[in-house]
Scaffold this motif. Sequence first.
Motif, short mmCIF file in Angstrom:
data_model
loop_
_atom_site.label_atom_id
_atom_site.label_comp_id
_atom_site.label_asym_id
_atom_site.label_seq_id
_atom_site.Cartn_x
_atom_site.Cartn_y
_atom_site.Cartn_z
N ALA A 71 -3.39 1.05 -4.68
CA ALA A 71 -3.15 1.29 -3.24
C ALA A 71 -4.48 1.33 -2.50
O ALA A 71 -4.63 0.71 -1.44
CB ALA A 71 -2.39 2.60 -3.04
N ALA A 72 -5.47 2.02 -3.08
CA ALA A 72 -6.77 2.15 -2.41
C ALA A 72 -7.49 0.81 -2.37
O ALA A 72 -8.11 0.46 -1.36
CB ALA A 72 -7.61 3.19 -3.14
N TRP B 111 -2.48 4.97 -7.35
CA TRP B 111 -3.32 5.17 -6.18
C TRP B 111 -4.55 4.27 -6.19
O TRP B 111 -5.08 3.92 -5.15
CB TRP B 111 -3.71 6.64 -6.05
N THR C 278 1.52 3.97 -3.10
CA THR C 278 1.17 5.35 -2.83
C THR C 278 2.35 6.26 -3.14
O THR C 278 2.19 7.33 -3.71
CB THR C 278 0.75 5.53 -1.36
N ILE D 166 0.86 -1.19 0.00
CA ILE D 166 0.00 0.00 0.00
C ILE D 166 0.89 1.24 0.00
O ILE D 166 0.70 2.17 -0.79
CB ILE D 166 -0.95 -0.01 1.21
N ALA E 221 -5.91 -1.21 0.25
CA ALA E 221 -6.30 -0.66 1.56
C ALA E 221 -7.71 -1.11 1.91
O ALA E 221 -7.98 -1.50 3.05
CB ALA E 221 -6.20 0.86 1.54
#
Lengths: 394, 281
Positions: A362-363, A359, A353, A349, A366
């Motif tokens: 990463a999101a 992103w 980022t 993550i 997450a």
Amino acid sequence: MVTKRNLLAAALIAPLLLLVLVSFIVPLGATLYRAVEDAEIPTILPQTTALLKQWDGEALPSEQVYRSLITELRDAQEQQKAGPVLNRLNFEETGLRSMLLQGLRASGRFAGSTKEGLIALNPRWGDPQFWGLVKRSTGPWTPLYFLRSVDLKLGPDGAVVPTAEEEAVFIKLFLRTFEISLTVTLICAVLAYPIAYTLSILPQVWTNIGIMLVLIPFWTSILVRTTAWFIILQREGPINALLISLHLVDQPVTMIFTRFAVYLAMVHVLLPFAILPLYSVMKGIKPDYMRAAASLGAPGWRRFLRIYLPLSMPGVAAGAMMVFMLSVGFYITPALVGGSGDQMISYFIAFFTNTSVNWGIAAALAALLMGMTGVLVAIAWLLVPGFRAGGVRV
Amino acid sequence: MTAIPIPHIRQRPSTGRLLLYAATSLLLVFLVAPILVVFPLSLSSGELLVLPTPGYSWRWYADFFTSQRWLLATYNSFVVGILTTLIATTLGTLASIGLYLGRFRGKAFVLAVLSLPMVTPVIVTAIALYFSLSAVGLGSTLTGLVLAHTVLSVPYVLLTVLASLQAFDPNLLRAAASLGASPLQSFYRVVLPLIMPAVATGALFAFATSFDELIVALFIASPDQFTLPRQMYAGIREFLSPTIAAAAVLIILLSVVLLMINETIRKRAIRHTLPPTDRTP
């Protein structure tokens, strides 16, 4: 009366609730939304997006669409905004970035039609499938990031297919995270049991000393403890010096940046979280039960298996749950003492980022990590009685 | 009826017992030893982190206390820690009292929302704050760091204070009112003294949480906002000098002080027959 009381209550809660909403819930929501948001192309190439919305998806788009894409992309590049578009399309299919850049460079030299020029440059420009991919990326949402984070993707025809082998890293990552977390949890539970038991039966003076020895690492920051291991496990560190001076080894043993180092440091960091709830459960087990079992003739091992173990189980469960929940989200310790093959979800993550900016992925990671933790919390809340009493300090 | 005195028999501990004690001692050594190892390393006179040290000196502590970067990091850590503690403790205590007083539906939901930062993996919180603080221009500011740390530490205040309020007898409020105390007076004179140990424990947790926090700082602090953990992390990544060991020792000593204060509060609270407000056994 109740209304007045509730008004007072609301006034007391409101400031904190507002703070948490503004500086946690909203940022969290916005971040998780990035996992499905598909905004790069609609924002940076608005005209092309509008044209593609009208395109039937069958025949090749018209010259106007080709020209619009190239013009908008060139404008974006001049303002240094083309990166997200190129990344987005390259994420759809590896290789599209270089194809677009090549087209962009050559487009200034086209004498006649942009469409024909591009197709002459690379036949892929004349493939309706390519335009299908672009159209698919015009938002507003995409399932792509979630699919990719479980090693799936959308094929050109829109069907969900597995990603290429060299890109299929995420299932392995989840499995590795689980493997490390489970191992650490198991080791912690096994080691915590004798400590907590001894502390619960010792005379008070000794218990106090023992508990202090558990609380000191508990209160010492994770970074400091990891740093200690980082120093201790170095090639020229104290452990290797000791091993060599005892003539147990001739060459320093490589311990830092290995899975062994990750397990060692993580167990050290998390062991107090397993000991403390277990100790408070064991402290509450009345010796009468064991005496009763003994008076009925049960031998020691049987008393332990049939009476003590089941009675202490809530403590084991609470501690293990806590350790597992914390391990799944671990970042600092593996990042410092582990090698590249020992990193867990949190590391990636951070990686997506900061380092390899993606992103969306990463999101999505997450969101999955949060979902996993949420499920664990729910299980713990429902099934583990000691969990609600125990606290977390990360 | 007097209890029959049990004859005191001194048994030789069994082999199993001895093994158990040995295992426990070893494990306790395992828990504490890595922390203790840092002490001699920080006092080394050499440049390398090796044991045995070539000699002892205070040079790495001198280095810590004369280095601009370490001093700035210490200053930042205390500023952020103290502000976080003040905000988190005040707002957390008020909200706990509100949650205690309120008789409305959805109270559990409000509590869950307020404690969400505690169960959210810190990396998720960190990237969420990284994106949004930079969006509103608070990235790379101490204000942003204070906001982030407040959100992270408020659940601890909330849960400790709420736990102590569970044991609070509402009749005391009626008694105070019947004696003519205004609500504000009864808060200051009745409620606050009784929940004070829990508030203090919560404040301590808030400070410790902020002081130890690294992951959010990794994302939203530029060198000017580096806190001690952040500076330490940078040091480990760049050049492993014994100054890091010195910093580690100073942080450990502060943690031990916090732990001692917490134990004192807990023991006093028990002596005053209040329920233990601490999660430590």
